[in-house]
Design an enzyme around this catalytic site. Structure first.
Site, mmCIF file in Angstrom:
data_model
loop_
_atom_site.group_PDB
_atom_site.id
_atom_site.type_symbol
_atom_site.label_atom_id
_atom_site.label_comp_id
_atom_site.label_asym_id
_atom_site.label_seq_id
_atom_site.Cartn_x
_atom_site.Cartn_y
_atom_site.Cartn_z
ATOM 1 C CB CYS A 1 46.034 -38.905 74.234
ATOM 2 S SG CYS A 1 47.057 -37.762 74.946
ATOM 3 C CB CYS B 1 48.241 -38.306 82.711
ATOM 4 S SG CYS B 1 48.001 -39.549 81.434
HETATM 5 O O1 PYC Z 1 46.597 -37.063 78.855
HETATM 6 O O2 PYC Z 1 45.600 -39.126 78.725
HETATM 7 C C1 PYC Z 1 46.863 -38.331 78.442
HETATM 8 C C2 PYC Z 1 48.174 -38.869 77.999
HETATM 9 C C3 PYC Z 1 48.651 -39.960 77.744
HETATM 10 C C4 PYC Z 1 49.837 -39.853 77.310
HETATM 11 C C5 PYC Z 1 50.181 -38.363 77.401
HETATM 12 N N1 PYC Z 1 49.055 -37.940 77.973
#
Ligand code: PYC
Length: 325
Positions: free
Chosen positions: A96, A252
């Protein structure tokens, strides 16, 4: 009645919450057995035997669908400052990006790390975090790559048939990434975006489309749609559906890594060039890639802020002591 106390520090990284467990968790290293078990081995123990702990920390009534938990565990790598296992409302995450930035902010807040570069062991490999003297945080992620391009997916969304073409890529998690989806990437359209991305994910599953199973078992559990940015200082805006059906408030980190691997494969991003990814809530990560041997290594920079220090109480008499599942 026996009470278990779990000490946590909450933060958000560009809007996406992370809850770092500081104490009160099962001793996964001991349960995994052996000398210095890897974080991957400890994650396997958590997945099979301590799912109740994941749900107690992340699910309602203590958590929420958007929350990502981060359990600090002993690393097996001698140069790592700690190991970490990420999890959410439905299971464990391979990795993550926003959560690693949140973990770094938390470790700094607790004065466990200082300015400089630190290695964190995840179930899918080491990630390094860099704290600059001005408070900035960046992470150097696991090697990322595009697995397949031009993948066609047919799906029905709210009674209408659709078709979308996209890429399958690894950035620490598996993603299906698409532009040209015809969706309005705005906060006013969250219900429709969620319905479409859930339908895309189900269609991918039905069609047997998978990533390379030697990376995080190959299941494509994140869907990432792209469109034009709303901010002048960004290159693109995204909507990311996470495995448990919530959308990522941040751009993300693993998804931006996967996106940059696709751009690089298409010759649209050079080594060292910034890629400025806007999220659906208009927050931003700045990323870039560099080559290391045959590998493409993404770096992601973003801000994280501590929101709470607290103690979760798990009361055996509580009918929802292990969360609402
Ligand atoms: O920032 O890689 C990320 C992530 C995955 C799921 C929620 N955030």
């Amino acid at each position: 009645m026996p009470l278990t106390r779990v000490q946590v520090v909450d933060s958000h990284t560009e809007g996406e919450p992370t809850r770092v467990v500081i104490s009160g968790a099962p001793d996964l290293a001991r349960e995994a057995g052996g000398q210095r078990p890897s974080v991957a081995a400890q994650a396997a123990v958590m997945r099979t035997r301590f799912d109740w702990f994941r749900a107690a920390v992340c699910n309602e009534p203590r958590g929420s669908d958007a929350l990502v938990g981060a359990l600090i565990v002993p690393p097996s790598l001698p140069n790592a400052v700690c190991g970490v296992i990420f999890f959410n409302n439905v299971g464990l995450l391979n990795a993550c990006g926003h959560g690693t930035i949140g973990l770094a902010a938390t470790l700094r807040h607790l004065r466990r790390i200082n300015t400089g570069t630190h290695v964190v062991e995840t179930p899918v490999g080491p990630v390094s975090v860099d704290l600059d003297p001005h408070g900035g945080i960046s992470i150097e992620n696991v090697p990322s790559f595009r697995h397949a391009s031009g993948v066609d997916v047919s799906f029905d969304c709210l009674g209408t048939p659709h078709r979308v073409r996209g890429d399958v890529a690894w950035g620490g998690n598996w993603f299906f990434l698409a532009e040209g989806h015809g969706q309005d990437l705005s906060l006013d359209n969250l219900d429709q975006l969620r319905a479409c991305c859930l339908a895309i994910r189900a269609a991918i599953d039905r069609a047997g489309i998978r990533g390379d199973p030697s990376f995080g078992r190959g299941e494509i559990d994140h869907i990432e749609l792209f469109g034009p940015p709303s901010r002048a200082d960004c290159d693109s805006r995204n909507y990311v559906l996470c495995p448990g059906g919530a959308y990522d408030r941040s751009p993300c980190g693993t998804g931006t890594s996967a996106k940059m691997a696709c751009l690089f494969a298409d010759g649209k991003l050079r080594e060292g060039q910034d890629w400025r990814q806007e999220s659906i809530i208009a927050s931003r990560f700045v990323g870039s890639v560099r080559r290391r041997g045959d590998h493409l290594i993404p770096t992601i920079r973003g801000g994280a802020w501590i929101t709470s220090e607290s103690t979760l109480v798990l009361d055996d008499a509580d009918p929802f002591v292990h969360g609402i599942r």
